[in-house]
Design a protein around this motif. Structure first.
Motif, short mmCIF file in Angstrom:
data_model
loop_
_atom_site.label_atom_id
_atom_site.label_comp_id
_atom_site.label_asym_id
_atom_site.label_seq_id
_atom_site.Cartn_x
_atom_site.Cartn_y
_atom_site.Cartn_z
N GLN A 98 9.56 -38.75 27.16
CA GLN A 98 10.23 -37.70 28.08
C GLN A 98 9.88 -36.58 28.19
O GLN A 98 9.50 -36.17 26.41
N PRO A 99 9.71 -35.37 28.00
CA PRO A 99 9.46 -33.94 27.15
C PRO A 99 10.52 -33.38 26.88
O PRO A 99 11.38 -33.50 27.19
N PRO B 281 13.03 -30.89 18.43
CA PRO B 281 14.53 -31.36 17.51
C PRO B 281 14.68 -30.77 16.01
O PRO B 281 13.20 -30.80 15.41
N ASP B 282 16.10 -30.65 15.62
CA ASP B 282 15.86 -30.52 13.91
C ASP B 282 16.37 -31.23 12.97
O ASP B 282 16.89 -31.72 13.33
N LEU B 283 15.20 -32.17 12.50
CA LEU B 283 15.80 -32.63 11.42
C LEU B 283 15.58 -32.56 9.78
O LEU B 283 15.38 -33.41 9.92
N LEU B 284 15.25 -31.37 9.66
CA LEU B 284 15.28 -31.28 8.89
C LEU B 284 16.60 -31.06 7.71
O LEU B 284 17.12 -30.86 7.85
N GLY B 285 15.86 -31.17 6.42
CA GLY B 285 17.65 -31.32 5.88
C GLY B 285 18.36 -32.52 6.24
O GLY B 285 19.25 -32.74 5.82
N SER B 286 18.36 -33.84 7.38
CA SER B 286 18.58 -35.09 7.03
C SER B 286 18.00 -36.46 6.78
O SER B 286 16.87 -35.80 6.58
N GLY C 92 2.27 -37.39 24.39
CA GLY C 92 2.17 -36.75 22.66
C GLY C 92 2.77 -37.44 22.06
O GLY C 92 3.72 -38.69 22.46
N CYS C 93 2.79 -37.20 20.76
CA CYS C 93 3.82 -38.70 19.33
C CYS C 93 4.10 -36.44 19.23
O CYS C 93 2.74 -36.37 18.42
N LEU C 94 5.13 -36.39 18.52
CA LEU C 94 5.62 -34.93 17.40
C LEU C 94 5.86 -36.26 16.12
O LEU C 94 6.45 -36.81 16.09
N ALA C 95 4.63 -35.64 15.14
CA ALA C 95 5.16 -36.34 13.68
C ALA C 95 5.11 -34.32 12.83
O ALA C 95 4.50 -34.00 13.07
N PHE C 96 5.16 -34.49 11.38
CA PHE C 96 4.46 -33.36 10.74
C PHE C 96 2.90 -33.62 10.20
O PHE C 96 2.27 -35.27 10.89
N THR C 97 2.30 -32.90 10.39
CA THR C 97 0.75 -33.16 10.01
C THR C 97 0.30 -31.72 9.12
O THR C 97 0.92 -31.03 9.24
N THR C 98 -0.32 -32.08 8.45
CA THR C 98 -1.58 -31.07 7.92
C THR C 98 -2.50 -30.34 8.65
O THR C 98 -3.57 -29.83 8.18
N ALA C 99 -2.66 -31.06 9.50
CA ALA C 99 -3.69 -30.77 10.43
C ALA C 99 -3.86 -29.26 11.49
O ALA C 99 -2.97 -29.87 12.03
N SER D 173 3.51 -25.56 22.75
CA SER D 173 2.34 -24.31 23.77
C SER D 173 2.06 -25.42 25.03
O SER D 173 1.65 -24.61 25.29
N ILE D 174 2.59 -26.78 25.31
CA ILE D 174 2.35 -27.45 26.16
C ILE D 174 3.44 -27.77 26.71
O ILE D 174 4.19 -28.85 26.45
N LYS D 175 3.72 -26.99 27.75
CA LYS D 175 5.19 -27.57 28.60
C LYS D 175 5.22 -28.39 29.80
O LYS D 175 3.93 -28.89 30.24
N GLY D 176 6.16 -28.89 30.09
CA GLY D 176 6.38 -30.33 30.71
C GLY D 176 5.24 -31.41 30.14
O GLY D 176 5.71 -32.77 31.29
#
Length: 679
Positions: free
Chosen positions: A59-60, A607-612, A657-664, A672-675
């Protein structure tokens, strides 16, 4: 249940070390009589049903509209509440100095300020903590990313204690650390400012008023003829009332009718021309039992003014005992000479058979008070029996004699009067300081009221002053007839019990008092009669005093106009300007932070996951991170604080896509990419 399968295997030591029980296998010994050696084991394998794991559909990234709207409204509500503190401070500044009555705006704002220190820190923590966290959530999703140090500083600075300790733990001294600590310092400062910016203070706004008093350097009006008869009631009655209340008046600067009494200034500091404080102790001596009235006092508030006046001073350098058969005959040819060079005759009066008073008179009636000349002090002679009069010469006691000088003392007194209501009976006045008058228009001190005449009058008879002596001598006509002591004499012995308490033969002797005390008490009697002789009704308040002062025929040349300052006690609003500045700065800063937080909540789409703890469940692509598993969270943050993190798309080439923490740095941020669809 699944099918159970029994397996027998022969295990060697090598096989036991190389093989592990399969997932779900439980080792157990076979329970029958024909047991195998201990090296043989029995395994039961439980086959669990297959779980149909369904992954969430791609899902977007699109936060719920309801969540965004509710969060925006909440941020705006906090911002509005923060702005109210600024409005509160400006409002207090606008009403600075205005009256603060029970229902006034100032009183209501003051009441609100009592609750502000409770509301402000809670509001500050809600806005600052949320906004600081939103900065980290937004920054980590941008193309620039966020360092671990920045994220840790933001997440650890959501309260005032954490803001300080986080910088210490991270050994971080930079602009962000300083700004965060200073920001949280505004919380207690703003809380105190909301309380201290307004106060209710007592104020005494004043306005000039005109008062009227009576000139005490005015001749006695009841000197002869019909005036003496009139004085028997108009002067004697208030005089007896004052003598009877001597104990009550001892330490009061007001008489029975609220008139202001002048203190004996010589008892404060001799030869001083400056202001002298009037002591509040009980040792103050006043010049008269009767005070001076002040007319037209305002019906409310405190009225301060300088009251001018004068009183007769009597000093007795000669105070002794003589042995003669009778009192001195001051009307005979052998009467003693006053010996002052200006007086030749005497005016005298007898107080029954107990005492005699005599005042010297000028040799010529032309010797009237004048500003261009002076005179020698008049003489007063007092004679009284030590024990009383006796018919036989042998039984007569010695005579106490005092030879005194009469002078005038001019004084100024600083007075403050408070009127509790419109009646004069509640007029409370206090003397703060007195001085010898510096008015150059006064006569020389040796001129007394016995020397002045009413303007335009013909020369007064030589024995005009006999009316005053007659009142003092006959004030208690029945005291002697009843075998008692004349209260005038008793006043010297015990002024608090002069009336009706002295009987027997023990009268006045030199040992009962001193020349100084004798002169003070005799002057109190004289001044009381002299004051009442100006106008008894004006001093006792039995008539309209304002009307009397307008009627020149009743009190000739006696009214004196005074300029006074009338002040009213009232509560006013006071604004503390330094605390106002602190309050405005604190509330403006937190208002801006509320708007910044609202804006960041809108533009942050991931999504905001910081502090959890949920952050541990998020996939990551943190390559090239070197550390130790023995490090604490603080050590990880401190040692890798300069390492940048992104919350980005770690599969930018895939269809989903897949959202994740990255150092790259090449991983694409989610905005940056809508939809685009994400797993």
């Amino acid at each position: 249940m699944t099918l159970l399968r029994k397996l027998w295997t022969k295990n060697t030591p090598e096989m036991r070390e190389s093989k592990r029980p399969p997932y779900g296998a439980v080792p157990a010994e076979e329970n029958h009589s024909d047991r195998t050696p201990s090296s043989e084991f029995q395994y039961y394998t439980i086959e669990l049903p297959e779980v149909n794991e369904q992954k969430p559909r791609p899902q977007p990234i699109k936060p719920s509209r309801l969540d965004r709207i509710s969060r925006l409204l909440w941020d705006l509500v906090l911002a509005i509440i923060a702005s109210l503190f600024t409005v509160f401070g400006i409002w207090v500044s606008c009403i600075d100095g205005r009256p603060a009555g029970p229902d006034s705006i100032g009183s209501k704002l003051f009441a609100v300020s009592q609750y502000a220190p409770t509301v402000f820190p809670v509001l500050f923590a809600a806005i600052a903590g949320s906004s600081i966290k939103s900065i980290a959530s937004w920054r980590i999703q941008t193309t620039r990313g966020a360092t671990i140090g920045l994220v840790e500083q933001c997440l650890g600075s959501q309260n005032i204690t954490g803001a300080i300790l986080t910088q210490i733990r991270l050994r971080s001294i930079n602009l962000i650390a300083i700004s965060t600590v200073l920001l949280w310092c505004l919380s207690p400062l703003g809380s105190q400012a909301s309380l201290r910016v307004i106060s209710i203070a007592a104020s005494y706004p004043g306005s000039p008023v005109e008062l009227t008093t009576l000139n005490t350097f005015t001749p006695y009006q009841y000197g002869y003829g019909q005036g003496i008869t009139e004085a028997i009631t108009s002067v004697v009655n208030p005089m007896i009332a004052s003598l009877s209340a001597a104990s009550l008046l001892a330490n009061r600067n007001q008489d029975l009718w609220g008139n202001i009494r002048f203190p004996v200034i010589d008892n404060l500091e001799k030869n001083s021309t400056g202001w002298m404080d009037v002591p509040s102790n009980d040792n103050m001596t006043y010049a008269s039992l009767v005070g001076v009235p002040v007319i037209d006092l305002p019906s409310s508030g405190n009225t301060s003014f300088t009251l001018p006046g004068s009183y007769l001073s009597i000093s007795c350098p000669v105070f002794d005992t003589i042995h003669q058969l009778n009192f001195t005959n001051f009307t005979g040819s052998d009467a003693p000479s006053p010996g002052n060079g200006d007086d030749c005759t005497w005016t005298s009066a007898w107080g029954g058979f107990q005492f005699e008073l005599a005042i010297s008179e000028p040799c010529s009636n032309s010797l009237n008070a004048s500003m261009t000349r002076t005179r020698n002090a008049r003489k007063l002679i007092w004679e009284s029996w030590d024990r009383g009069y006796a018919n036989s010469v042998e039984d007569r006691s010695p005579i106490t004699r005092a030879i005194c000088d009469l002078t005038t003392t001019y004084v100024d007194a600083n007075v403050t009067c408070e009127r509790l209501d419109g009646s004069q009976s509640t007029n409370t006045c206090k003397l703060s300081s007195v001085r010898r008058s510096v008015d150059e228009s006064h006569f020389h001190k040796n001129w007394t009221t016995f020397d002045v005449n009413f303007p335009g009058d013909a020369k007064l008879p030589v024995r005009y002053n006999q009316g005053l002596l007659y009142i003092l001598a006959t004030m208690f006509p029945n005291a002697e007839q009843n075998g008692g002591l004349e209260p005038v004499i008793g006043y010297f012995i015990d002024p608090f019990h002069a009336v009706g308490n002295f009987f027997g033969d023990n009268l006045m002797s030199p040992e009962t008092t001193t020349p100084k005390v004798f002169g003070e008490r005799l002057s109190q009697l004289f001044n009381s009669v002299l004051y009442l002789g100006i106008s008894p009704s004006a001093f006792t308040g039995s008539v309209n005093m304002t009307q009397i002062t307008r009627d020149g025929s009743q009190i000739r040349d006696s009214p004196i106009k005074l300029t006074a300052q009338n002040t009213h006690l009232q509560d006013i609003v006071r604004c503390n300007r330094p605390w106002l500045a602190v309050l405005i700065i604190s509330s403006v800063v937190i208002f801006c932070f509320a708007l910044v937080g609202a804006y960041l909540h809108i533009i942050t789409i991931a999504p905001d996951l910081l502090g959890s703890i949920s952050i541990a469940l998020l996939q990551n692509k943190t390559e090239g991170i070197a550390g130790s598993s023995t490090w604490s969270a603080d050590e990880w943050s401190k040692n890798l604080r300069d390492t940048k993190l992104w919350l980005g798309d770690v599969q930018p080439e895939a269809d989903v896509g897949c959202l994740a923490f990255t150092t790259a740095a090449q991983d694409v941020p989610p905005g940056s990419i809508k939809g685009r669809l994400y797993n």
